[in-house]
Design a protein around this motif. Sequence first.
Motif, PDB file in Angstrom:
ATOM      1  N   ALA A   1      37.452  30.821  60.380  1.00 13.32           N
ATOM      2  CA  ALA A   1      36.520  30.312  61.385  1.00 13.32           C
ATOM      3  C   ALA A   1      37.188  30.119  62.744  1.00 13.32           C
ATOM      4  O   ALA A   1      36.519  30.150  63.780  1.00 13.32           O
ATOM      5  N   ASP A   2      38.501  29.948  62.767  1.00 15.52           N
ATOM      6  CA  ASP A   2      39.231  29.741  64.019  1.00 15.52           C
ATOM      7  C   ASP A   2      39.532  31.093  64.660  1.00 15.52           C
ATOM      8  O   ASP A   2      40.647  31.584  64.635  1.00 15.52           O
ATOM      9  N   THR A   3      38.526  31.693  65.251  1.00 11.70           N
ATOM     10  CA  THR A   3      38.632  33.075  65.735  1.00 11.70           C
ATOM     11  C   THR A   3      39.629  33.262  66.864  1.00 11.70           C
ATOM     12  O   THR A   3      40.184  34.340  67.022  1.00 11.70           O
ATOM     13  N   ASN A   4      39.876  32.231  67.660  1.00  9.43           N
ATOM     14  CA  ASN A   4      40.819  32.388  68.763  1.00  9.43           C
ATOM     15  C   ASN A   4      42.184  31.765  68.469  1.00  9.43           C
ATOM     16  O   ASN A   4      43.036  31.674  69.346  1.00  9.43           O
ATOM     17  N   ASN A   5      42.384  31.334  67.217  1.00 10.02           N
ATOM     18  CA  ASN A   5      43.676  30.810  66.741  1.00 10.02           C
ATOM     19  C   ASN A   5      44.231  29.674  67.593  1.00 10.02           C
ATOM     20  O   ASN A   5      45.445  29.591  67.798  1.00 10.02           O
ATOM     21  N   ASP A   6      43.353  28.774  68.050  1.00 12.16           N
ATOM     22  CA  ASP A   6      43.846  27.642  68.830  1.00 12.16           C
ATOM     23  C   ASP A   6      43.992  26.374  67.998  1.00 12.16           C
ATOM     24  O   ASP A   6      44.326  25.317  68.518  1.00 12.16           O
ATOM     25  N   GLY A   7      43.741  26.466  66.695  1.00 13.84           N
ATOM     26  CA  GLY A   7      43.926  25.340  65.797  1.00 13.84           C
ATOM     27  C   GLY A   7      42.730  24.415  65.639  1.00 13.84           C
ATOM     28  O   GLY A   7      42.793  23.475  64.858  1.00 13.84           O
ATOM     29  N   ILE A   8      41.647  24.683  66.363  1.00 19.50           N
ATOM     30  CA  ILE A   8      40.443  23.864  66.233  1.00 19.50           C
ATOM     31  C   ILE A   8      39.217  24.768  66.133  1.00 19.50           C
ATOM     32  O   ILE A   8      39.210  25.882  66.642  1.00 19.50           O
ATOM     33  N   ILE A   9      38.209  24.265  65.457  1.00 18.42           N
ATOM     34  CA  ILE A   9      36.940  24.990  65.365  1.00 18.42           C
ATOM     35  C   ILE A   9      36.014  24.366  66.402  1.00 18.42           C
ATOM     36  O   ILE A   9      35.722  23.173  66.340  1.00 18.42           O
ATOM     37  N   ASN A  10      35.593  25.175  67.360  1.00 25.59           N
ATOM     38  CA  ASN A  10      34.733  24.647  68.417  1.00 25.59           C
ATOM     39  C   ASN A  10      33.688  25.683  68.814  1.00 25.59           C
ATOM     40  O   ASN A  10      33.533  26.709  68.153  1.00 25.59           O
ATOM     41  N   THR A  11      32.994  25.420  69.910  1.00 21.45           N
ATOM     42  CA  THR A  11      31.916  26.308  70.341  1.00 21.45           C
ATOM     43  C   THR A  11      32.415  27.704  70.692  1.00 21.45           C
ATOM     44  O   THR A  11      31.666  28.667  70.551  1.00 21.45           O
ATOM     45  N   THR A  12      33.654  27.814  71.113  1.00 20.35           N
ATOM     46  CA  THR A  12      34.209  29.139  71.410  1.00 20.35           C
ATOM     47  C   THR A  12      34.201  30.005  70.158  1.00 20.35           C
ATOM     48  O   THR A  12      33.783  31.162  70.194  1.00 20.35           O
TER      49      THR A  12
ATOM     50  N   TYR B   1      32.343  29.617  67.468  1.00 19.82           N
ATOM     51  CA  TYR B   1      30.939  29.867  67.112  1.00 19.82           C
ATOM     52  C   TYR B   1      30.376  31.018  67.945  1.00 19.82           C
ATOM     53  O   TYR B   1      29.776  31.957  67.408  1.00 19.82           O
ATOM     54  N   MET B   2      30.561  30.953  69.259  1.00 19.46           N
ATOM     55  CA  MET B   2      29.998  31.975  70.142  1.00 19.46           C
ATOM     56  C   MET B   2      30.657  33.340  69.927  1.00 19.46           C
ATOM     57  O   MET B   2      29.994  34.372  69.999  1.00 19.46           O
ATOM     58  N   GLN B   3      31.955  33.364  69.663  1.00 15.46           N
ATOM     59  CA  GLN B   3      32.623  34.642  69.419  1.00 15.46           C
ATOM     60  C   GLN B   3      32.075  35.313  68.165  1.00 15.46           C
ATOM     61  O   GLN B   3      31.839  36.521  68.156  1.00 15.46           O
ATOM     62  N   ILE B   4      31.858  34.548  67.115  1.00 15.20           N
ATOM     63  CA  ILE B   4      31.303  35.124  65.885  1.00 15.20           C
ATOM     64  C   ILE B   4      29.870  35.588  66.118  1.00 15.20           C
ATOM     65  O   ILE B   4      29.479  36.688  65.713  1.00 15.20           O
ATOM     66  N   LYS B   5      29.077  34.770  66.785  1.00 20.04           N
ATOM     67  CA  LYS B   5      27.688  35.139  67.044  1.00 20.04           C
ATOM     68  C   LYS B   5      27.611  36.386  67.924  1.00 20.04           C
ATOM     69  O   LYS B   5      26.850  37.309  67.633  1.00 20.04           O
ATOM     70  N   LYS B   6      28.431  36.446  68.976  1.00 19.73           N
ATOM     71  CA  LYS B   6      28.430  37.622  69.854  1.00 19.73           C
ATOM     72  C   LYS B   6      28.917  38.864  69.119  1.00 19.73           C
ATOM     73  O   LYS B   6      28.424  39.961  69.348  1.00 19.73           O
ATOM     74  N   TYR B   7      29.895  38.705  68.238  1.00 19.65           N
ATOM     75  CA  TYR B   7      30.357  39.835  67.440  1.00 19.65           C
ATOM     76  C   TYR B   7      29.215  40.369  66.582  1.00 19.65           C
ATOM     77  O   TYR B   7      28.989  41.575  66.507  1.00 19.65           O
ATOM     78  N   PHE B   8      28.483  39.473  65.953  1.00 16.25           N
ATOM     79  CA  PHE B   8      27.382  39.854  65.080  1.00 16.25           C
ATOM     80  C   PHE B   8      26.296  40.629  65.836  1.00 16.25           C
ATOM     81  O   PHE B   8      25.773  41.616  65.344  1.00 16.25           O
ATOM     82  N   ILE B   9      25.980  40.196  67.054  1.00 20.79           N
ATOM     83  CA  ILE B   9      24.927  40.875  67.827  1.00 20.79           C
ATOM     84  C   ILE B   9      25.473  42.055  68.642  1.00 20.79           C
ATOM     85  O   ILE B   9      24.703  42.737  69.320  1.00 20.79           O
ATOM     86  N   GLY B  10      26.777  42.295  68.584  1.00 17.79           N
ATOM     87  CA  GLY B  10      27.348  43.477  69.194  1.00 17.79           C
ATOM     88  C   GLY B  10      27.880  43.299  70.603  1.00 17.79           C
ATOM     89  O   GLY B  10      28.146  44.272  71.291  1.00 17.79           O
ATOM     90  N   GLY B  11      28.079  42.069  71.050  1.00 17.43           N
ATOM     91  CA  GLY B  11      28.535  41.849  72.416  1.00 17.43           C
ATOM     92  C   GLY B  11      29.974  41.399  72.546  1.00 17.43           C
ATOM     93  O   GLY B  11      30.418  41.043  73.632  1.00 17.43           O
ATOM     94  N   PHE B  12      30.744  41.382  71.452  1.00  8.71           N
ATOM     95  CA  PHE B  12      32.112  40.895  71.509  1.00  8.71           C
ATOM     96  C   PHE B  12      32.918  41.526  70.374  1.00  8.71           C
ATOM     97  O   PHE B  12      32.410  41.684  69.262  1.00  8.71           O
ATOM     98  N   ASP B  13      34.155  41.882  70.651  1.00  6.24           N
ATOM     99  CA  ASP B  13      35.022  42.452  69.637  1.00  6.24           C
ATOM    100  C   ASP B  13      36.066  41.424  69.224  1.00  6.24           C
ATOM    101  O   ASP B  13      36.966  41.109  70.005  1.00  6.24           O
ATOM    102  N   LEU B  14      35.945  40.877  68.045  1.00  6.99           N
ATOM    103  CA  LEU B  14      36.889  39.876  67.548  1.00  6.99           C
ATOM    104  C   LEU B  14      38.282  40.440  67.323  1.00  6.99           C
ATOM    105  O   LEU B  14      39.240  39.678  67.212  1.00  6.99           O
ATOM    106  N   TYR B  15      38.420  41.728  67.257  1.00  6.03           N
ATOM    107  CA  TYR B  15      39.675  42.327  66.846  1.00  6.03           C
ATOM    108  C   TYR B  15      40.448  43.002  67.980  1.00  6.03           C
ATOM    109  O   TYR B  15      41.393  43.717  67.723  1.00  6.03           O
ATOM    110  N   LYS B  16      40.082  42.754  69.201  1.00  8.12           N
ATOM    111  CA  LYS B  16      40.842  43.283  70.344  1.00  8.12           C
ATOM    112  C   LYS B  16      41.878  42.320  70.773  1.00  8.12           C
ATOM    113  O   LYS B  16      41.765  41.160  70.711  1.00  8.12           O
TER     114      LYS B  16
END
Length: 75
Positions: free
Chosen positions: A47-58, A60-75
């Motif tokens: 769940a910690d997509t940006n590896n900052d040690g906390i789960i926050n809105t960032t 959440y939004m990265q996962i949601k944007k990835y799902f709808i096609g507006g963000f690449d979690l793996y770049k």
Amino acid sequence: TSDGKIYTAIVRGDVDGNGTIDSTDYLQIKKVFLKEMSLQGAFLSSADTNNDGIINTTDYMQIKKYFIGGFDLYK
């Protein structure tokens, strides 16, 4: 492994561990914010997509944007 070690693969954004990033993943993070559920271990790490040690809105939004096609979690 053959020498008895166990490894866990962490798929960034796959919060429920089903092998895909979908609406369930960002809805689970939303439930974490609402204190309706908690995450531990590999699920928390995923769940910690940006590896900052906390789960926050960032996260959440990265996962949601990835799902709808507006963000690449793996770049």
